[in-house]
Design a protein around this motif. Sequence first.
Motif, mmCIF file in Angstrom:
data_model
loop_
_atom_site.group_PDB
_atom_site.id
_atom_site.type_symbol
_atom_site.label_atom_id
_atom_site.label_comp_id
_atom_site.label_asym_id
_atom_site.label_seq_id
_atom_site.Cartn_x
_atom_site.Cartn_y
_atom_site.Cartn_z
ATOM 1 N N TYR A 174 0.819 -1.187 0.000
ATOM 2 C CA TYR A 174 0.000 0.000 0.000
ATOM 3 C C TYR A 174 0.868 1.258 0.000
ATOM 4 O O TYR A 174 1.611 1.495 0.943
ATOM 5 C CB TYR A 174 -0.894 0.030 1.247
ATOM 6 N N LEU A 225 1.972 5.039 0.645
ATOM 7 C CA LEU A 225 1.588 5.984 1.680
ATOM 8 C C LEU A 225 1.112 7.295 1.065
ATOM 9 O O LEU A 225 1.824 7.927 0.294
ATOM 10 C CB LEU A 225 2.772 6.252 2.616
ATOM 11 N N GLN A 226 -0.122 7.703 1.422
ATOM 12 C CA GLN A 226 -0.685 8.970 0.977
ATOM 13 C C GLN A 226 -1.216 9.702 2.205
ATOM 14 O O GLN A 226 -1.709 9.076 3.144
ATOM 15 C CB GLN A 226 -1.812 8.737 -0.044
ATOM 16 N N LEU A 227 -1.121 11.010 2.183
ATOM 17 C CA LEU A 227 -1.441 11.784 3.382
ATOM 18 C C LEU A 227 -2.471 12.875 3.109
ATOM 19 O O LEU A 227 -2.368 13.986 3.623
ATOM 20 C CB LEU A 227 -0.157 12.408 3.944
ATOM 21 N N GLN A 239 -4.556 2.914 4.025
ATOM 22 C CA GLN A 239 -3.793 4.005 4.628
ATOM 23 C C GLN A 239 -3.829 3.957 6.154
ATOM 24 O O GLN A 239 -2.832 4.254 6.822
ATOM 25 C CB GLN A 239 -4.329 5.362 4.144
ATOM 26 N N LEU A 286 -1.354 1.198 7.292
ATOM 27 C CA LEU A 286 0.050 1.576 7.120
ATOM 28 C C LEU A 286 0.460 2.680 8.089
ATOM 29 O O LEU A 286 1.476 2.563 8.795
ATOM 30 C CB LEU A 286 0.286 2.020 5.676
ATOM 31 N N LEU A 287 -0.320 3.764 8.156
ATOM 32 C CA LEU A 287 0.062 4.901 8.983
ATOM 33 C C LEU A 287 0.026 4.546 10.475
ATOM 34 O O LEU A 287 0.914 4.938 11.241
ATOM 35 C CB LEU A 287 -0.856 6.088 8.699
ATOM 36 N N ILE A 309 3.081 2.464 11.402
ATOM 37 C CA ILE A 309 4.306 3.283 11.479
ATOM 38 C C ILE A 309 4.333 4.096 12.772
ATOM 39 O O ILE A 309 5.331 4.101 13.506
ATOM 40 C CB ILE A 309 4.403 4.214 10.254
#
Length: 307
Positions: A214, A216-218, A283, A286-287, A290
């Motif tokens: 996936y 990473l997009q923010l 997202q 993943l976020l 982290i």
Amino acid sequence: MILEILLDVVLPIFVLIGLGALMQRAFRLDLYTLAKINFYYVTPAAVFLSLYHSDMSPELLGNVTLFYVLYILLLYCVSMLVSRKLNMSPGMRAAFTNSLILDNSGNYGLPINNLVFKGDPLATSLQALIMSFQSLVTFTYGVMSVQRAKSGANLKASLIGFLKMPVPYALVLGIAFHWLDIPLPEFIGKPLGYIADSMVGIALLTLGAQIVKYPLQLDRIEVYFSVFLRLLIGPIIGFMLVLLLGLKGIPAQALLIASSMPVGVNTAILAEEYNNEPEFAAQTVLLSTILNVITITIIISLAKYVG
């Protein structure tokens, strides 16, 4: 203390996750096969042995069950409140709720528990119980929520999916063998031990391989709300419930840490399977994983003062 926990517990976990991510980049691992190895081979053995060797009393079992039921209900209420304030669509509301109540208690939570408590049978059995409850919620409410958002709920199919998983049976057998004091033959106990010993390495390799797919997009505000609630409000609710139920020692510490897990990979799997906000779900997984480097380090350092 925090630096010690970071170096001895958290960083080893993320080194193994990183190796899984690198292997996925290099070799394009078969994630379907890895998931099956975890669900049907490694995890059932670890769950059975942890409960077989544990000294969890019926009273503690009841308290853990009550803790989990209240924990999920409170997170669900928080999810409904926030999703309505943000005017989310039915599909987005289902994905948002799943990101809060479906955490990574299996291939992330069990290794964390194993390293923090150094394989203590009681601590491991508590985490195994939480993981089994998570499986029940995932394959009942988790599935039905996205089905309802897309095409209507199917309780029968959800329950069949849950009953096909070996973890609940391993949990029941582990408890039964323990309470009935049934001796485990060596030709069964040793192979199960060898399988369970591989849990940390295989589970975290799988997690690394899963999340690396996936990007990473923010740019989605809902992701930040989800991660904030999962990583900060979740542990606060867990802490309040530990105090409310009067839990002490290892049970209190293990349950507080269990309430601090990141968003579960199953959230993204369900979203992708039913095409219900898959980008959002990916997202959050993943976020939150982290950022959990920071939050889980703090929670572990504080857990020793609980109870």
